[in-house]
Design an enzyme around this catalytic site. Structure first.
Site, PDB file in Angstrom:
ATOM      1  N   GLU A  69     -25.241 -16.382  -9.677  1.00 42.35           N
ATOM      2  CA  GLU A  69     -26.492 -16.841  -9.072  1.00 42.35           C
ATOM      3  C   GLU A  69     -27.527 -15.733  -8.957  1.00 42.35           C
ATOM      4  O   GLU A  69     -28.723 -15.957  -9.138  1.00 42.35           O
ATOM      5  CB  GLU A  69     -26.236 -17.467  -7.698  1.00 42.35           C
ATOM      6  CG  GLU A  69     -25.581 -18.853  -7.740  1.00 42.35           C
ATOM      7  CD  GLU A  69     -24.093 -18.803  -8.021  1.00 42.35           C
ATOM      8  OE1 GLU A  69     -23.515 -17.703  -8.042  1.00 42.35           O
ATOM      9  OE2 GLU A  69     -23.492 -19.881  -8.236  1.00 42.35           O
ATOM     10  N   GLN A  91     -25.999 -24.860  -8.523  1.00 41.42           N
ATOM     11  CA  GLN A  91     -25.154 -26.039  -8.705  1.00 41.42           C
ATOM     12  C   GLN A  91     -24.973 -26.791  -7.392  1.00 41.42           C
ATOM     13  O   GLN A  91     -24.951 -28.021  -7.369  1.00 41.42           O
ATOM     14  CB  GLN A  91     -23.806 -25.638  -9.284  1.00 41.42           C
ATOM     15  CG  GLN A  91     -23.025 -26.815  -9.793  1.00 41.42           C
ATOM     16  CD  GLN A  91     -22.030 -26.388 -10.852  1.00 41.42           C
ATOM     17  OE1 GLN A  91     -20.984 -25.845 -10.517  1.00 41.42           O
ATOM     18  NE2 GLN A  91     -22.362 -26.599 -12.103  1.00 41.42           N
ATOM     19  N   ASP A  94     -25.507 -24.525  -1.409  1.00 35.57           N
ATOM     20  CA  ASP A  94     -24.646 -23.594  -0.670  1.00 35.57           C
ATOM     21  C   ASP A  94     -24.458 -22.279  -1.434  1.00 35.57           C
ATOM     22  O   ASP A  94     -24.344 -21.218  -0.840  1.00 35.57           O
ATOM     23  CB  ASP A  94     -23.272 -24.223  -0.448  1.00 35.57           C
ATOM     24  CG  ASP A  94     -23.356 -25.650   0.082  1.00 35.57           C
ATOM     25  OD1 ASP A  94     -22.861 -25.907   1.164  1.00 35.57           O
ATOM     26  OD2 ASP A  94     -23.944 -26.512  -0.613  1.00 35.57           O
ATOM     27  N   ILE A  96     -26.433 -20.658  -3.127  1.00 37.79           N
ATOM     28  CA  ILE A  96     -27.641 -19.825  -3.194  1.00 37.79           C
ATOM     29  C   ILE A  96     -27.438 -18.498  -2.473  1.00 37.79           C
ATOM     30  O   ILE A  96     -28.098 -17.512  -2.760  1.00 37.79           O
ATOM     31  CB  ILE A  96     -28.849 -20.607  -2.618  1.00 37.79           C
ATOM     32  CG1 ILE A  96     -30.163 -20.049  -3.150  1.00 37.79           C
ATOM     33  CG2 ILE A  96     -28.829 -20.633  -1.095  1.00 37.79           C
ATOM     34  CD1 ILE A  96     -31.384 -20.908  -2.818  1.00 37.79           C
ATOM     35  N   HIS A 138     -20.140 -27.295   0.362  1.00 36.42           N
ATOM     36  CA  HIS A 138     -20.867 -28.268  -0.462  1.00 36.42           C
ATOM     37  C   HIS A 138     -21.635 -29.235   0.434  1.00 36.42           C
ATOM     38  O   HIS A 138     -21.816 -30.391   0.094  1.00 36.42           O
ATOM     39  CB  HIS A 138     -19.917 -29.063  -1.361  1.00 36.42           C
ATOM     40  CG  HIS A 138     -19.205 -28.249  -2.394  1.00 36.42           C
ATOM     41  ND1 HIS A 138     -18.206 -27.362  -2.085  1.00 36.42           N
ATOM     42  CD2 HIS A 138     -19.356 -28.181  -3.739  1.00 36.42           C
ATOM     43  CE1 HIS A 138     -17.754 -26.790  -3.198  1.00 36.42           C
ATOM     44  NE2 HIS A 138     -18.432 -27.266  -4.209  1.00 36.42           N
TER      45      HIS A 138
END
Lengths: 337, 380
Positions: A69, A91, A94, A96, A138
């Site tokens: 990321e 994706q 979270d 990030i 998630h």
């Protein structure tokens, strides 16, 4: 045979389709735009938001990125520094946190520290929010981290129309933006709607009133907007008329719409999915206290997640997240104050 | 056509290698006498910049922390000398001279060159409004999009992904730019170093990662941060070349970096060039006294002996480019800031910096209101 006149296509589109259309249309409109993220090309994204992009735009503009990321954000900054517009997909929002330094120290500050020489059209978007049994990593709504980092736009659409219009606006804004998509809304048929075929944007910084009312104001965004709508329906039965404001963008925030509503209702409950402490609900309450204290007939209230992570199994998850029942209860206390 | 590999078609390729040049084919052997003397002058300039700022601070005319590049100048001069104006760089805190050395070959005063003027750099050091960043962030945290210098933050190795993105975009535009990223050996332990070099290797991007291995990451020795004998060994994990240069020898740095730049420009991808050097003083000038304690004095003594100015002087004498009294005219090597005087440097160097400092002293501070400006690009 006589020709049959073409009927306008009134197909309802869901939130995910609206987002996908926004990306495709912006990629067509701007050949300097790049999309990158994990599994966004060949797979079409974990949820399918980027389906079809690789085929139409090729692997130079649609990049299946390594699981990295920080590199996804950092390279997006470099591409934007050199003239590109970049959509970078997380994706799950979270994840990030793995790119945090590149967002808050590198990207968010770039315009500031160059005294305006550089601006970065980068939209970091990803699926967010709870109620889906996604468990701790998630289910997050971590928008407050980014509201607390000057230089970032923060956007949370709640409808298909807004999802498309706000994503387009964010991609054209020229500032870095963290764009929270509510994954529980992606394929929710009840909120699918007919959206215009022609190009449109929803400007950043404009709240919208989802339901008019006279006794109490709900201020909310994202999935919580629907909980507020359900709570308003319950309250209606109890003789309380609630107004529901969807702020849509947190940075910039449309405060005027909130104060205008308060001048009518004089009572406010702010609802969001994030933990309470230092959350954006607290920020809204603080601004109301500073700027509209005289309009208040009751202490401004908050309904948020408890100050806990988001647990996995249903009873635990529902216990910590806001519910329609909790919102109604707090609203009644506020209405009766 | 883009040179970026198409999805799903990337075939296995053996590790890319850069062949060791024979002595005569070394790029530095093709440099003219004028080139070599210019390189020598640039070494003086970088050293004088460092020494002069320390003197200015001792005189009370300058505030803020200084991060000395003393003893590491050959890396900056050698790496930058052969770049094209269209190439990008991302310097860090110990690379302050890089801002004015970029694209400066025979044109220190050309305002249109792809490097910063000495006036701009001094205005930044003094925190004045004429700094390229209007003095909004300190020291080396400046850059220029038009001059192709990437703006760094304090999070070291954090500019490598930005550099990779910049050249990805350049390739898309049909350009042939290479980017040199400068890093200390300490920052190669950062996760972002791995993520960024990995990304560059996957896409065969023209990213040359220079590692200035000065043996100390603030107070931590290199063996506590890197498990391999050479930091350049990290390159093996990405299937890219890892070269080791003698960071005290400006011509060896030039040779290795040019090989890496050529490799990058021809589409073969990134590489790591480790330049072995030694940090002569503290991490910053606030650390000078403590650095005397955490580093053994013999190590410091030894590390300072191979002064890049002296080594360059020997090479120039050997090649017949310097001789007689001229060769001994300015002896700046192995002198600390308190020992060196203006007479130890060529007048052209002293005058150049004098101009920059004069400009900086006369440049105003930014208006206080600017502190709240440029958070966002306004689109109204």
């Amino acid at each position: 045979m006589a020709a049959i006149a073409a009927e306008p296509t009134l197909v309802k589109k869901n939130y995910l389709t609206a987002l996908r259309e926004a990306l495709i249309e912006e990629m067509r409109r701007n050949d300097q735009m790049i999309c990158q993220g994990e599994d966004i090309g060949m797979l079409g994204g974990a949820f399918g938001v980027t389906e079809g992009l690789l085929d139409e735009f090729g692997s130079t503009r649609v990049i299946d990125a390594p699981i990295a990321e920080a590199a996804i954000i950092g390279t997006a900054v470099g591409m934007a520094l050199n003239g590109k517009t970049v959509m970078a997909e997380m994706q799950f929002i979270d994840f990030i946190s793995c790119g945090f330094d590149q967002i808050v120290n590198m990207m968010a500050t770039y315009h500031y520290r160059t005294a305006g020489e550089v601006n970065l059209p980068v939209v970091v978007r990803g699926p967010a929010g709870g109620y889906g049994g996604g468990a701790l990593y998630h289910s997050q709504m971590n928008e407050a981290w980014f509201c607390h980092s000057p230089g970032l736009r923060v956007v949370v659409p709640s409808t298909p129309y807004d999802a498309k219009g706000l994503l387009k606006a964010a991609l054209r804004d020229g500032n870095p933006c963290i764009f929270f998509e509510i994954k529980e809304l992606y394929r929710k048929n009840e909120i699918a709607e007919v959206i215009p075929d022609e190009d449109y944007i929803v400007p950043l910084g404009q709240a919208v009133i989802r339901k008019e009312g006279t006794d109490i104001t709900f201020v909310s965004y994202g999935q919580s907007v629907y909980h507020c709508m359900s709570a308003a329906a319950e309250l209606e039965k109890l003789g309380v008329s609630a107004e529901v404001i969807d702020i849509r963008t947190l940075v910039p925030l449309d405060e005027e719409t909130i104060y205008k509503s308060l001048s009518k209702t004089n009572r406010v409950v702010v609802v969001n999915e994030a933990p309470m402490t230092c959350g954006f609900a607290g920020e809204i309450v603080a601004r109301i206290a500073n700027n509209a204290f005289n309009l208040l007939d009751a202490p401004p209230a908050r309904v948020t997640r408890l100050d806990t992570p988001v647990p996995w199994v249903k009873p635990l998850e529902l216990h910590v997240l806001p519910s329609v029942e909790k919102i109604v209860r707090v609203a009644l206390q506020t209405a009766k104050y | 056509m883009s040179v970026i590999p198409t999805t799903g078609t990337a075939a296995f390729e053996p590790l890319a290698e850069i062949a060791e040049s024979t002595n005569d084919s070394r790029p530095s052997q093709l440099l003219t006498k004028e080139d070599c003397l210019e390189i020598f002058n640039q070494l003086y300039l970088a050293r004088y910049f460092d020494i002069r700022l320390i003197k200015e601070k001792k005189r009370g005319r300058l505030r803020g922390t200084l991060y000395s590049s003393h003893n590491q100048e050959a890396i900056l001069v050698g790496a930058l000398f052969g770049l094209k104006a269209t190439d990008w760089i991302s310097p860090i805190h110990r690379d302050m001279p890089a801002f004015f050395l970029k694209d400066s070959k025979f044109q220190w005063d050309d305002p249109t060159r792809s490097g910063m003027s000495i006036e701009e750099v001094c205005a930044q050091v003094w925190g004045k409004v004429d700094s390229p960043g209007r003095a909004r962030d300190n020291w080396s945290h400046i850059g220029s999009k038009s001059k192709r210098i990437i703006h760094s933050t304090s999070m070291l190795a954090g500019t490598i992904p930005v550099a990779a993105g910049v050249v990805y975009a350049d390739r898309m535009n049909g350009g042939d730019a290479v980017v040199l990223t400068f890093n200390g050996e300490g920052s190669t332990a950062q996760g972002i170093f791995h993520e960024a070099v990995n990304f560059a290797a996957v896409h065969k991007l023209p990213v040359v990662t220079i590692v200035e291995n000065n043996q100390w990451a603030y107070g931590t020795p290199v063996h506590m941060g890197c498990p391999t004998p050479d930091v350049a060994d990290r390159a093996h994990g990405y299937g890219i070349p890892g070269l080791v240069a003698d960071g005290q020898d400006v011509f060896d740095v030039y040779d290795k970096v040019m090989a890496a730049v050529e490799h990058a420009r021809s589409g073969k991808g990134p590489s790591i060039v480790e330049c072995k050097t030694f940090r002569a003083y503290g991490h910053g000038d606030h650390d000078d006294d403590r650095a005397m304690k955490y580093r053994p004095s013999e190590e410091i003594e030894k590390g300072r002996t191979r002064d890049p100015i002296a080594i360059c002087r020997e090479s120039l004498i050997e090649r017949g480019f310097l001789s007689g009294a001229e060769a001994e005219q300015y002896i700046a090597e192995r002198k600390s800031a308190s020992e060196a005087t203006n007479d130890d440097f060529p007048p052209v160097v002293v005058e150049y910096l004098n101009r920059g400092i004069e400009f900086a002293l006369n440049s105003p501070l930014p208006n206080a209101e600017e502190g709240a400006m440029w958070v966002f690009k306004e689109n109204a």
